[in-house]
Design a protein around this motif. Structure first.
Motif, PDB file in Angstrom:
ATOM      1  N   SER A  51      55.643 -30.205  34.578  1.00  0.00           N
ATOM      2  CA  SER A  51      56.887 -30.845  34.149  1.00  0.00           C
ATOM      3  C   SER A  51      57.174 -32.091  34.979  1.00  0.00           C
ATOM      4  CB  SER A  51      58.054 -29.860  34.249  1.00  0.00           C
ATOM      5  OG  SER A  51      58.153 -29.325  35.549  1.00  0.00           O
TER       6      SER A  51
ATOM      7  N   TYR B 200      54.739 -34.840  33.811  1.00  0.00           N
ATOM      8  CA  TYR B 200      55.076 -35.293  32.464  1.00  0.00           C
ATOM      9  C   TYR B 200      56.346 -36.136  32.477  1.00  0.00           C
ATOM     10  CZ  TYR B 200      54.331 -34.947  27.450  1.00  0.00           C
ATOM     11  OH  TYR B 200      54.041 -35.239  26.148  1.00  0.00           O
ATOM     12  N   ALA B 201      57.362 -35.656  33.179  1.00  0.00           N
ATOM     13  CA  ALA B 201      58.638 -36.373  33.168  1.00  0.00           C
ATOM     14  C   ALA B 201      58.534 -37.715  33.877  1.00  0.00           C
ATOM     15  CB  ALA B 201      59.719 -35.504  33.811  1.00  0.00           C
TER      16      ALA B 201
ATOM     17  N   LEU C 156      62.658 -37.736  28.167  1.00  0.00           N
ATOM     18  CA  LEU C 156      61.357 -37.119  27.962  1.00  0.00           C
ATOM     19  C   LEU C 156      61.242 -35.793  28.714  1.00  0.00           C
ATOM     20  CD1 LEU C 156      57.952 -38.839  27.762  1.00  0.00           C
ATOM     21  CD2 LEU C 156      58.224 -36.982  29.401  1.00  0.00           C
TER      22      LEU C 156
ATOM     23  N   TYR D  74      60.453 -32.308  26.877  1.00  0.00           N
ATOM     24  CA  TYR D  74      59.181 -31.627  27.143  1.00  0.00           C
ATOM     25  C   TYR D  74      59.390 -30.201  27.616  1.00  0.00           C
ATOM     26  CZ  TYR D  74      55.021 -30.177  29.682  1.00  0.00           C
ATOM     27  OH  TYR D  74      53.958 -29.444  30.150  1.00  0.00           O
TER      28      TYR D  74
ATOM     29  N   TYR E 214      60.465 -28.050  24.672  1.00  0.00           N
ATOM     30  CA  TYR E 214      59.310 -27.912  23.781  1.00  0.00           C
ATOM     31  C   TYR E 214      58.283 -26.949  24.374  1.00  0.00           C
ATOM     32  CZ  TYR E 214      55.073 -29.256  21.224  1.00  0.00           C
ATOM     33  OH  TYR E 214      53.919 -29.240  20.493  1.00  0.00           O
ATOM     34  N   ARG E 215      58.052 -27.054  25.658  1.00  0.00           N
ATOM     35  CA  ARG E 215      57.089 -26.171  26.323  1.00  0.00           C
ATOM     36  C   ARG E 215      57.548 -24.719  26.295  1.00  0.00           C
ATOM     37  NH1 ARG E 215      55.941 -26.205  32.819  1.00  0.00           N
ATOM     38  NH2 ARG E 215      54.139 -24.794  32.862  1.00  0.00           N
TER      39      ARG E 215
ATOM     40  N   SER F  70      61.225 -25.387  36.293  1.00  0.00           N
ATOM     41  CA  SER F  70      61.316 -26.819  35.987  1.00  0.00           C
ATOM     42  C   SER F  70      62.693 -27.396  36.290  1.00  0.00           C
ATOM     43  CB  SER F  70      60.985 -27.059  34.506  1.00  0.00           C
ATOM     44  OG  SER F  70      59.695 -26.601  34.182  1.00  0.00           O
TER      45      SER F  70
ATOM     46  N   PHE G 232      54.693 -31.642  17.472  1.00  0.00           N
ATOM     47  CA  PHE G 232      55.039 -32.471  18.622  1.00  0.00           C
ATOM     48  C   PHE G 232      55.343 -33.903  18.205  1.00  0.00           C
ATOM     49  CE2 PHE G 232      53.811 -35.414  21.999  1.00  0.00           C
ATOM     50  CZ  PHE G 232      54.578 -34.941  23.060  1.00  0.00           C
TER      51      PHE G 232
ATOM     52  N   ILE H 155      60.546 -36.437  21.575  1.00  0.00           N
ATOM     53  CA  ILE H 155      60.219 -36.361  22.997  1.00  0.00           C
ATOM     54  C   ILE H 155      59.774 -37.732  23.498  1.00  0.00           C
ATOM     55  CG2 ILE H 155      58.697 -35.300  24.719  1.00  0.00           C
ATOM     56  CD1 ILE H 155      58.596 -32.827  22.941  1.00  0.00           C
ATOM     57  N   LEU H 156      58.810 -38.331  22.796  1.00  0.00           N
ATOM     58  CA  LEU H 156      58.341 -39.671  23.138  1.00  0.00           C
ATOM     59  C   LEU H 156      59.098 -40.755  22.375  1.00  0.00           C
ATOM     60  CD1 LEU H 156      54.479 -39.053  23.244  1.00  0.00           C
ATOM     61  CD2 LEU H 156      56.055 -39.245  25.169  1.00  0.00           C
TER      62      LEU H 156
END
Length: 258
Positions: A40, A43-44, A66, A70, A73-74, A119, A181, A186-187
């Motif tokens: 996390s 990614y973040a 984001l 994420y 979503y995860r 996270s 996704f 998210i993106l």
């Protein structure tokens, strides 16, 4: 519902089993459970910083967007992916007579939620640098996360029972979640595809879109779309009804299928 209530009243099996898996997985590493925060964080702050330039958005705004997306979503996808094989993976326990199947689904959800909690420090840093962070959003966070978990609970039962009968469901669900996704904000930002557009309508047919927005929007000071509230309410009620019918009809065949 009766099985789920019994599982929550007697959590010894699934809580201990979840903890045992996590402890044995990380006990030989020097950083231990801290490794669970790495995905996390990378990614973040890594991908968030990189993609912020493509989006034309300051990193302080894009990283929280984001990171929150994420992590939610995860939580959903990891739980559902594992739920497709959870009964076959615990065939020894089931064939030994422990046939309250909701114990195994809760084990999957508990593991996913544990990673979500790990996270939180990463999300706290991301929200601290966000100029749009709304502390009042923390008050509704328990309610929004509960709604997400309730949806995972019925989805886990549904894909678990079907996956016990059809092993290929694991690959199918994995492919669907990877495809979803791209339709989850998210993106990208949800206001880039308004609900009145064709792309906006397609994106909002994705339940992950609404789960992510329900959790993230209040924390970033944005209103939750009315369509999101209606969608998740119908998704929750109809989903539990469907899962109840499937569970009552086919759960007794799971020991035979596995």
């Amino acid at each position: 519902m009766r099985d789920y209530i019994d599982s929550l009243r007697h959590p010894e099996f699934w809580v201990y089993a979840t903890w045992l898996v996590l402890v044995t997985k990380y006990r030989q590493s020097r950083l231990g459970l801290a490794w669970a925060m790495v995905p996390s964080g990378l990614y973040a702050f890594g991908i968030g910083w990189f993609f912020s330039s493509f989006m034309g958005v300051p990193p302080r705004e894009f990283i929280p967007h984001l990171g929150l997306g994420y992590v939610v979503y995860r939580l959903v996808t990891a739980s559902l992916n594992e739920a497709t094989t959870v009964f076959s993976g615990h065939s020894t326990f089931i064939l030994d007579g422990r046939v309250r199947l909701t114990d195994y689904v809760l084990r999957v959800i508990g593991r996913g939620f544990f990673y979500f909690l790990l996270s939180v420090p990463v999300l706290a840093v991301a929200l601290a640098i966000s100029p749009s962070f709304d502390p009042w959003g923390l008050l509704v966070l328990p309610a929004t996360i509960t709604i997400v978990l309730l949806n995972i609970a019925w989805l886990g039962v549904l894909v678990g029972v079907i996956g016990a009968r059809l092993p290929d469901v694991n690959q199918l669900v994995g492919s669907i979640l990877m495809f979803a996704f791209l339709f989850t904000p998210i993106l990208w930002f949800s206001d880039q595809v308004p609900i009145s557009s064709v792309r906006g309508g397609i994106a909002r047919a994705n339940p992950l879109f609404h789960m992510v927005e329900l959790v993230r929007a209040p924390l970033l000071g944005k209103p939750v779309e009315t369509s999101t509230c209606i969608y998740l309410l119908c998704f929750l009620l109809l989903g539990w009804l469907l899962a109840t019918v499937v569970y009552r009809r086919y759960a007794r065949f799971v020991p035979i299928w596995i």
